[in-house]
Design a protein around this motif. Sequence first.
Motif, PDB file in Angstrom:
ATOM      1  N   ALA A 148       1.284  -0.973   0.158  1.00 44.73           N
ATOM      2  CA  ALA A 148       0.137  -0.497   0.239  1.00 44.73           C
ATOM      3  C   ALA A 148       1.059   0.825  -0.093  1.00 44.73           C
ATOM      4  CB  ALA A 148      -0.369  -0.198   1.436  1.00 44.73           C
ATOM      5  N   SER A 149       1.770   1.030   0.776  1.00 43.12           N
ATOM      6  CA  SER A 149       2.938   2.679   0.759  1.00 43.12           C
ATOM      7  C   SER A 149       3.511   2.300  -0.819  1.00 43.12           C
ATOM      8  CB  SER A 149       4.118   2.145   2.175  1.00 43.12           C
ATOM      9  OG  SER A 149       3.559   1.936   2.393  1.00 43.12           O
ATOM     10  N   ILE A 150       3.775   1.332  -1.514  1.00 40.28           N
ATOM     11  CA  ILE A 150       4.111   1.652  -2.607  1.00 40.28           C
ATOM     12  C   ILE A 150       3.467   1.948  -3.149  1.00 40.28           C
ATOM     13  CG2 ILE A 150       5.260   0.415  -4.993  1.00 40.28           C
ATOM     14  CD1 ILE A 150       6.155  -1.675  -2.741  1.00 40.28           C
ATOM     15  N   GLY A 151       1.949   1.518  -3.231  1.00 43.20           N
ATOM     16  CA  GLY A 151       0.407   2.317  -4.250  1.00 43.20           C
ATOM     17  C   GLY A 151       1.043   4.028  -3.959  1.00 43.20           C
ATOM     18  N   VAL A 152       1.058   4.325  -2.845  1.00 44.88           N
ATOM     19  CA  VAL A 152       0.625   5.774  -3.327  1.00 44.88           C
ATOM     20  C   VAL A 152       1.602   5.979  -3.482  1.00 44.88           C
ATOM     21  CG1 VAL A 152       0.735   6.955  -0.779  1.00 44.88           C
ATOM     22  CG2 VAL A 152      -0.516   5.482  -0.625  1.00 44.88           C
ATOM     23  N   GLU A 153       3.392   5.958  -3.516  1.00 44.33           N
ATOM     24  CA  GLU A 153       3.521   6.719  -4.780  1.00 44.33           C
ATOM     25  C   GLU A 153       3.487   5.994  -5.599  1.00 44.33           C
ATOM     26  OE1 GLU A 153       6.135   8.521  -3.452  1.00 44.33           O
ATOM     27  OE2 GLU A 153       5.179   8.380  -1.387  1.00 44.33           O
ATOM     28  N   LEU A 154       2.833   5.303  -6.133  1.00 46.28           N
ATOM     29  CA  LEU A 154       2.788   5.214  -8.095  1.00 46.28           C
ATOM     30  C   LEU A 154       1.648   5.686  -8.731  1.00 46.28           C
ATOM     31  CD1 LEU A 154       2.867   1.096  -7.625  1.00 46.28           C
ATOM     32  CD2 LEU A 154       4.262   2.871  -8.873  1.00 46.28           C
ATOM     33  N   LEU A 155       0.630   6.354  -7.209  1.00 46.96           N
ATOM     34  CA  LEU A 155      -0.650   7.080  -8.118  1.00 46.96           C
ATOM     35  C   LEU A 155       0.336   7.822  -9.013  1.00 46.96           C
ATOM     36  CD1 LEU A 155      -2.539   7.122  -4.689  1.00 46.96           C
ATOM     37  CD2 LEU A 155      -3.152   6.135  -6.913  1.00 46.96           C
ATOM     38  N   THR A 156       1.145   8.463  -9.100  1.00 49.54           N
ATOM     39  CA  THR A 156       1.821  10.276  -9.482  1.00 49.54           C
ATOM     40  C   THR A 156       2.055   9.414 -10.567  1.00 49.54           C
ATOM     41  OG1 THR A 156       4.139   9.909  -8.142  1.00 49.54           O
ATOM     42  CG2 THR A 156       2.195  11.089  -7.567  1.00 49.54           C
ATOM     43  N   ASN A 157       2.528   7.915 -10.744  1.00 48.85           N
ATOM     44  CA  ASN A 157       2.910   7.742 -12.191  1.00 48.85           C
ATOM     45  C   ASN A 157       4.494   7.962 -12.486  1.00 48.85           C
ATOM     46  OD1 ASN A 157       3.011   6.337 -14.735  1.00 48.85           O
ATOM     47  ND2 ASN A 157       2.451   7.929 -15.555  1.00 48.85           N
ATOM     48  N   PRO A 158       5.352   7.206 -11.217  1.00 47.72           N
ATOM     49  CA  PRO A 158       6.816   8.092 -11.206  1.00 47.72           C
ATOM     50  C   PRO A 158       7.198   7.327 -12.661  1.00 47.72           C
ATOM     51  CG  PRO A 158       6.416   6.624  -9.256  1.00 47.72           C
ATOM     52  CD  PRO A 158       5.322   6.736 -10.015  1.00 47.72           C
ATOM     53  N   SER A 159       8.438   7.915 -13.017  1.00 48.24           N
ATOM     54  CA  SER A 159       9.619   7.045 -13.727  1.00 48.24           C
ATOM     55  C   SER A 159      10.604   6.721 -13.042  1.00 48.24           C
ATOM     56  CB  SER A 159       9.757   8.203 -15.218  1.00 48.24           C
ATOM     57  OG  SER A 159       9.131   8.446 -15.438  1.00 48.24           O
ATOM     58  N   LEU A 160      10.573   6.711 -11.912  1.00 53.39           N
ATOM     59  CA  LEU A 160      11.506   6.560 -11.366  1.00 53.39           C
ATOM     60  C   LEU A 160      11.627   6.116  -9.513  1.00 53.39           C
ATOM     61  CD1 LEU A 160      14.968   6.033 -10.410  1.00 53.39           C
ATOM     62  CD2 LEU A 160      15.604   8.763 -10.109  1.00 53.39           C
ATOM     63  N   ILE A 161      11.650   4.939  -9.095  1.00 54.26           N
ATOM     64  CA  ILE A 161      10.974   4.716  -7.769  1.00 54.26           C
ATOM     65  C   ILE A 161      12.315   4.318  -6.728  1.00 54.26           C
ATOM     66  CG2 ILE A 161      10.447   3.747  -6.375  1.00 54.26           C
ATOM     67  CD1 ILE A 161       8.019   3.237  -8.715  1.00 54.26           C
ATOM     68  N   PHE A 162      13.169   4.608  -5.678  1.00 51.59           N
ATOM     69  CA  PHE A 162      13.884   4.761  -4.544  1.00 51.59           C
ATOM     70  C   PHE A 162      12.948   4.310  -3.600  1.00 51.59           C
ATOM     71  CE2 PHE A 162      15.262   8.544  -6.532  1.00 51.59           C
ATOM     72  CZ  PHE A 162      16.791   8.108  -7.395  1.00 51.59           C
ATOM     73  N   LEU A 163      13.602   3.725  -2.702  1.00 53.40           N
ATOM     74  CA  LEU A 163      13.225   2.454  -2.167  1.00 53.40           C
ATOM     75  C   LEU A 163      13.995   2.588  -0.727  1.00 53.40           C
ATOM     76  CD1 LEU A 163      11.928   0.549  -4.652  1.00 53.40           C
ATOM     77  CD2 LEU A 163       9.863   0.502  -3.070  1.00 53.40           C
ATOM     78  N   ASP A 164      14.126   2.187   0.354  1.00 56.51           N
ATOM     79  CA  ASP A 164      14.738   2.072   1.711  1.00 56.51           C
ATOM     80  C   ASP A 164      14.414   1.084   1.895  1.00 56.51           C
ATOM     81  OD1 ASP A 164      16.921   2.769   3.098  1.00 56.51           O
ATOM     82  OD2 ASP A 164      16.161   4.449   4.712  1.00 56.51           O
ATOM     83  N   GLU A 165      14.780   0.085   1.422  1.00 57.45           N
ATOM     84  CA  GLU A 165      14.807  -1.264   2.695  1.00 57.45           C
ATOM     85  C   GLU A 165      13.281  -1.739   3.133  1.00 57.45           C
ATOM     86  OE1 GLU A 165      17.243  -2.088   6.118  1.00 57.45           O
ATOM     87  OE2 GLU A 165      19.282  -1.097   5.238  1.00 57.45           O
ATOM     88  N   PRO A 166      12.836  -1.725   0.807  1.00 56.75           N
ATOM     89  CA  PRO A 166      11.157  -2.406   1.623  1.00 56.75           C
ATOM     90  C   PRO A 166      11.183  -3.931   2.796  1.00 56.75           C
ATOM     91  CG  PRO A 166      12.459  -2.433  -0.150  1.00 56.75           C
ATOM     92  CD  PRO A 166      13.811  -1.988   0.331  1.00 56.75           C
ATOM     93  N   THR A 167      12.315  -4.551   2.742  1.00 53.54           N
ATOM     94  CA  THR A 167      11.502  -5.548   3.033  1.00 53.54           C
ATOM     95  C   THR A 167      12.197  -5.452   4.561  1.00 53.54           C
ATOM     96  OG1 THR A 167      14.324  -7.012   2.869  1.00 53.54           O
ATOM     97  CG2 THR A 167      12.822  -6.417   1.413  1.00 53.54           C
TER      98      THR A 167
END
Length: 344
Positions: free
Chosen positions: A190-209
Amino acid sequence: MTDKLQTIVNREEQLVNTDNRAEFSLGKFTPIELAWDKLIINATIKVGKTTTEKCLLNNLKGVMKPAHFTAILGPSGSGKTTLLNFLSGRLISDNLKISGELSLNGKRINDIDKFNDQMAYVMQDDILLATFSPREAFYFSANMRLTISAEEKAQRVEALIRELGITKCADTRVGNTQIRGVSGGERKRASIGVELLTNPSLIFLDEPTTGLDSSTALQVIDLLKRLAKNGRTIVSTIHQPSSEIFNNFDRLMLLVRGNIIYQGDAEQAIDYFATMGYQCPNFSNPSDYFMKLMNEEGLLVEKIQAGESDDFDEAQIKAEFEQRLEGFIQNYKTSNMIKELGNS
């Protein structure tokens, strides 16, 4: 736009037109290749009247490629999060001295903040409101950040819910330590989805697991892998991934004490270190082996396993590790990986 990037754009348009699952077909986007050179970040530390300077990132050169999932591995304090925050424009501090060059799709840029609308950042700690359901969080974010029509927002939200695999929990409260809610994996998606809403080209994630069990972590990584396949640039720091997760990486960057010792195809990393005499044992997790190579503690474990620990004190272990690290750094600087960066 380069021919390589145009190919990725064409592939994304094909996916948008042919994939009935609406997989991240949130509209067209421009693939991003983010590169940097001569990057030096020093921190000024003042304790009482004593001022010292510590190098966080030491003259780095690198690239994050579209349609690739790049994982950044390294021990604590190696500079992983510092690099991630710099590239995403989130590194702001009065005690930092930063120098270097940054380019986007081959063009030099002075301010990454100007491209914030094309980037997303998923923090290690989820910041979703505990009393919101994932659907409510999506709609709230869409209403705050998007200028499209209400109907388009609804279509985007519902498509994301399906694609993220959170349909069953879409109307369940996110929850926290006091409020029972969705599972850790569902919360992360869900946290990733909130960021995907803006249709980004580049996604950074800090230790998602972090904090997820192996199965749930693999589901999150599979999602990121699918995002990369569709043309987005995915960059993530990650802490000791399993073998299955490691096999999902397209590119791997290994950082030690602010120095890069490997940057290239993840599947070639084992052979690269083997040529230096560091052969990853069969049936071992490559990431565990690399972490052992990048730690003084790992060297000590090697000595214990070889029955040599009685002959080494702490100073000797430290000196031998410094020699090993210097060998890694120099070997990387003369490798084909550096030449390939120059041709990116």
